[in-house]
Design a protein around this motif. Structure first.
Motif, PDB file in Angstrom:
ATOM      1  N   GLU A  36       0.759  -1.310   0.123  1.00 26.05           N
ATOM      2  CA  GLU A  36       0.032  -0.124   0.031  1.00 26.05           C
ATOM      3  C   GLU A  36       0.961   1.328  -0.075  1.00 26.05           C
ATOM      4  N   SER A  37       1.782   1.102   0.758  1.00 22.91           N
ATOM      5  CA  SER A  37       2.785   2.331   0.635  1.00 22.91           C
ATOM      6  C   SER A  37       3.575   2.633  -0.533  1.00 22.91           C
ATOM      7  N   MET A  38       3.479   1.746  -1.550  1.00 19.57           N
ATOM      8  CA  MET A  38       3.918   2.074  -2.713  1.00 19.57           C
ATOM      9  C   MET A  38       3.044   2.437  -3.879  1.00 19.57           C
ATOM     10  N   GLY A  39       1.802   2.438  -3.528  1.00 16.20           N
ATOM     11  CA  GLY A  39       0.784   3.122  -4.154  1.00 16.20           C
ATOM     12  C   GLY A  39       0.123   1.836  -4.992  1.00 16.20           C
ATOM     13  N   LEU A  40       0.558   0.726  -4.276  1.00 13.77           N
ATOM     14  CA  LEU A  40      -0.081  -0.605  -4.633  1.00 13.77           C
ATOM     15  C   LEU A  40      -1.737  -0.708  -4.151  1.00 13.77           C
ATOM     16  N   GLY A  41      -2.151  -1.600  -4.837  1.00 18.84           N
ATOM     17  CA  GLY A  41      -3.631  -2.091  -3.872  1.00 18.84           C
ATOM     18  C   GLY A  41      -3.170  -3.717  -3.529  1.00 18.84           C
ATOM     19  N   ALA A  42      -3.771  -4.035  -2.388  1.00 19.33           N
ATOM     20  CA  ALA A  42      -3.678  -5.474  -2.103  1.00 19.33           C
ATOM     21  C   ALA A  42      -5.137  -6.158  -1.377  1.00 19.33           C
ATOM     22  N   VAL A  43      -5.347  -7.357  -1.321  1.00 24.27           N
ATOM     23  CA  VAL A  43      -6.297  -7.985  -0.748  1.00 24.27           C
ATOM     24  C   VAL A  43      -5.627  -9.067  -0.040  1.00 24.27           C
ATOM     25  N   ILE A  44      -5.956  -9.385   1.309  1.00 20.85           N
ATOM     26  CA  ILE A  44      -5.578 -10.582   1.814  1.00 20.85           C
ATOM     27  C   ILE A  44      -6.865 -11.605   1.634  1.00 20.85           C
ATOM     28  N   ILE A  45      -6.186 -12.878   1.147  1.00 20.63           N
ATOM     29  CA  ILE A  45      -7.341 -13.784   0.770  1.00 20.63           C
ATOM     30  C   ILE A  45      -7.196 -15.104   1.894  1.00 20.63           C
ATOM     31  N   GLY A  46      -8.148 -15.156   2.639  1.00 24.80           N
ATOM     32  CA  GLY A  46      -8.062 -16.313   3.470  1.00 24.80           C
ATOM     33  C   GLY A  46      -8.697 -17.492   3.001  1.00 24.80           C
ATOM     34  N   GLY A  47      -9.436 -17.299   2.079  1.00 25.31           N
ATOM     35  CA  GLY A  47     -10.310 -18.210   1.226  1.00 25.31           C
ATOM     36  C   GLY A  47      -9.232 -19.213   0.356  1.00 25.31           C
ATOM     37  N   ILE A  48      -8.010 -19.034   0.391  1.00 23.22           N
ATOM     38  CA  ILE A  48      -7.470 -19.886  -0.453  1.00 23.22           C
ATOM     39  C   ILE A  48      -7.385 -21.645   0.298  1.00 23.22           C
ATOM     40  N   ASN A  49      -7.603 -21.546   1.592  1.00 21.18           N
ATOM     41  CA  ASN A  49      -7.886 -22.871   2.298  1.00 21.18           C
ATOM     42  C   ASN A  49      -9.191 -23.729   1.373  1.00 21.18           C
ATOM     43  N   GLU A  50      -9.708 -23.047   0.627  1.00 24.73           N
ATOM     44  CA  GLU A  50     -10.981 -23.590   0.020  1.00 24.73           C
ATOM     45  C   GLU A  50     -10.451 -24.482  -1.135  1.00 24.73           C
ATOM     46  N   ALA A  51      -9.051 -24.334  -1.597  1.00 25.51           N
ATOM     47  CA  ALA A  51      -8.231 -24.887  -2.619  1.00 25.51           C
ATOM     48  C   ALA A  51      -7.537 -26.099  -1.961  1.00 25.51           C
ATOM     49  N   LEU A  52      -7.570 -26.505  -0.620  1.00 30.92           N
ATOM     50  CA  LEU A  52      -7.070 -27.529  -0.138  1.00 30.92           C
ATOM     51  C   LEU A  52      -7.916 -28.756  -0.197  1.00 30.92           C
ATOM     52  N   PRO A  53      -7.073 -30.025  -0.175  1.00 33.47           N
ATOM     53  CA  PRO A  53      -5.909 -30.174   0.022  1.00 33.47           C
ATOM     54  C   PRO A  53      -5.058 -30.124  -1.242  1.00 33.47           C
ATOM     55  N   ALA A  54      -5.835 -30.093  -2.508  1.00 30.00           N
ATOM     56  CA  ALA A  54      -4.975 -29.885  -3.936  1.00 30.00           C
ATOM     57  C   ALA A  54      -3.651 -28.825  -3.472  1.00 30.00           C
ATOM     58  N   LEU A  55      -4.189 -27.642  -2.972  1.00 33.47           N
ATOM     59  CA  LEU A  55      -3.127 -26.530  -3.168  1.00 33.47           C
ATOM     60  C   LEU A  55      -1.779 -27.155  -2.371  1.00 33.47           C
ATOM     61  N   ASP A  56      -1.996 -27.809  -1.232  1.00 31.42           N
ATOM     62  CA  ASP A  56      -0.927 -28.434  -0.626  1.00 31.42           C
ATOM     63  C   ASP A  56      -0.034 -29.274  -1.679  1.00 31.42           C
ATOM     64  N   GLU A  57      -0.736 -30.126  -2.338  1.00 29.97           N
ATOM     65  CA  GLU A  57       0.168 -30.786  -3.377  1.00 29.97           C
ATOM     66  C   GLU A  57       0.661 -30.069  -4.393  1.00 29.97           C
ATOM     67  N   TRP A  58       0.045 -29.234  -5.213  1.00 36.29           N
ATOM     68  CA  TRP A  58       0.341 -28.288  -6.081  1.00 36.29           C
ATOM     69  C   TRP A  58       1.848 -27.422  -5.628  1.00 36.29           C
ATOM     70  N   LEU A  59       1.883 -26.957  -4.319  1.00 34.80           N
ATOM     71  CA  LEU A  59       2.951 -26.081  -3.702  1.00 34.80           C
ATOM     72  C   LEU A  59       4.255 -27.077  -3.228  1.00 34.80           C
ATOM     73  N   ASP A  60       3.870 -28.503  -3.213  1.00 35.38           N
ATOM     74  CA  ASP A  60       4.623 -29.628  -2.328  1.00 35.38           C
ATOM     75  C   ASP A  60       5.075 -29.143  -1.015  1.00 35.38           C
ATOM     76  N   LEU A  61       4.040 -28.749  -0.195  1.00 38.56           N
ATOM     77  CA  LEU A  61       4.530 -28.318   0.984  1.00 38.56           C
ATOM     78  C   LEU A  61       4.722 -29.435   2.102  1.00 38.56           C
ATOM     79  N   PRO A  62       5.880 -29.392   2.837  1.00 36.48           N
ATOM     80  CA  PRO A  62       6.412 -30.517   3.578  1.00 36.48           C
ATOM     81  C   PRO A  62       5.391 -30.435   5.019  1.00 36.48           C
ATOM     82  N   ASP A  63       5.679 -31.116   5.894  1.00 35.44           N
ATOM     83  CA  ASP A  63       4.833 -31.129   7.236  1.00 35.44           C
ATOM     84  C   ASP A  63       5.217 -29.695   7.987  1.00 35.44           C
ATOM     85  N   PHE A  64       4.366 -29.407   8.758  1.00 35.54           N
ATOM     86  CA  PHE A  64       4.318 -27.884   9.484  1.00 35.54           C
ATOM     87  C   PHE A  64       4.156 -26.703   8.690  1.00 35.54           C
ATOM     88  N   VAL A  65       4.068 -27.122   7.296  1.00 35.06           N
ATOM     89  CA  VAL A  65       3.848 -25.847   6.393  1.00 35.06           C
ATOM     90  C   VAL A  65       2.509 -25.717   5.925  1.00 35.06           C
TER      91      VAL A  65
END
Lengths: 247, 247
Positions: free
Chosen positions: B126-155
């Motif tokens: 925001e300070s650089m004049g950009l806009g942003a939105v935080i998206i909690g809803g990415i968890n709706e893409a679980l558990p596929a998202l976990d696989e796509w990103l190859d996330l290990p335990d505790f991530v």
């Protein structure tokens, strides 16, 4: 570099304060900043409690073993807070609402939202030339702290924020290398050598810094704690006793 | 009012972006800002994954039902990350370390720390004049998202941050009154009338705003969701499957 990036880059936690209380304007500017943080679906699941009572400040400082809680210019406690939804529910809705709020999903949402607000507050303080430190260790004063603050169900004290006029200017701790925390498209599991190199860097930092010299690496500090039996199941019991049954 | 307080006060979530990618400097300035956030005991239990692959961006957008993930100038995913400690543990320490990291206490610590970093990133953008939105809803893409990103335990992927050149300037939503979230020395349980008044204020806001007018109060929106059976136990199962057994 703009002022926001500068304040963010210059961050250091301050644990030594001049004996100067915050002004009313400063106290409220920090609260207002916290309230402007985004929250999931505009839920605003957090509260702040300012501790102005000297005796209470002292008790929290002693029980959580954080003397700067007593010595700072103002002390906030940031809590998860879903209690306001319970107030809005009709008597015949309360059982279901309460049961649903018990899901770990809402606990995570409340912790995340409270932390976004907390960081806004922290930066607001720093931007006004104040120093601050976030104190996760207030949970060591649980469950007494819960009673002193009269916290209802779904309200958990997450972290304190001690703010004041800084009386120290500590060195900045080296961060993990960017390549060990920022990945593209996929997690990089091949981080062992980067962690080892960072361990050496942190060891050098601790042995070279002006105050509180010691010989310890980054991961070494945590592993020596984590290889023992930790008495942390009581914390989970506390969280569950507040309605977050983490089901 | 200083620039930091101004940026904090002017916050609005941006969900409409011009078709302009972020520069390398902007991408890295946001990562660097995130890394400067304080973390408990300097643990730094978080990671960021930048999604630059167009196909992957599209899949995440579709699975989480958030089109702006595809349309923004850059998309970060913020994760809890205690995996680096597992790498640092010797083979004979790993079972104990892993078991200890399962406590809900470390889960809470990791979520809180990741969120502090996330808000630094958000404000940096925001300070650089950009806009942003935080998206909690990415968890709706679980558990596929976990696989796509190859996330290990505790991530665990906690939230996305979509950043870009803003192509909208939405109104700011009214916040809960300060007196309903900020207390002195003790929680104030007598908030029902304040919540009701805020409900009327939010109802007015939604019926008066320019876009997406609707008739809904603040608590009404949540209670109508929370009085039903919610399918959220799967999320807890996912969290537990990642090593956070929440014991």
């Amino acid at each position: 570099m703009n002022e926001v990036l500068q304040v963010i880059r210059q961050h250091r936690s301050i644990r030594k304060f001049k004996n100067i209380p915050l002004t009313g304007e400063q106290i409220e500017a920090i609260v207002d900043a916290a309230q402007m943080a985004p929250t999931s679906a505009h839920l605003q699941p957090f509260s702040m409690i300012g501790i102005t009572d000297r005796e209470l400040r002292k008790k929290i400082a002693v029980h959580s073993n954080n003397p700067w809680i007593e010595e700072c210019g103002y002390f906030y406690i940031f809590c998860t807070d879903l209690h306001r939804l319970m107030l809005a529910a009709n008597p015949d809705q309360q059982e279901k609402v309460s049961s649903n709020l018990g899901y770990s999903y809402f606990y995570q949402t409340a912790v995340l939202s409270a932390a976004l607000a907390l960081q806004n507050a922290n930066l607001a303080a720093e931007s006004m030339g104040l120093g601050a430190v976030i104190i996760g260790g207030i949970n060591e004063a649980l469950p007494a702290l819960d009673e002193w603050l009269d916290l209802p169900d779904f309200v958990i004290p997450l972290a304190g924020l001690a703010v004041g006029v800084p009386d120290e200017f500590p060195e900045q701790k080296p961060r993990l290398p960017r390549s060990a925390v920022f990945f593209e498209n996929q997690y990089n599991r091949d981080l062992k050598s980067q962690v080892e190199q960072y361990d050496r860097e942190v060891e050098e930092y601790y042995s070279a810094r002006t105050n509180n010299k010691r010989k310890v690496s980054w991961s070494g500090k945590f592993i020596s704690m984590l290889e023992k039996d930790l008495p942390l199941s009581g914390y989970t019991e506390y969280v569950k006793s507040k309605g977050f049954d983490l089901k």
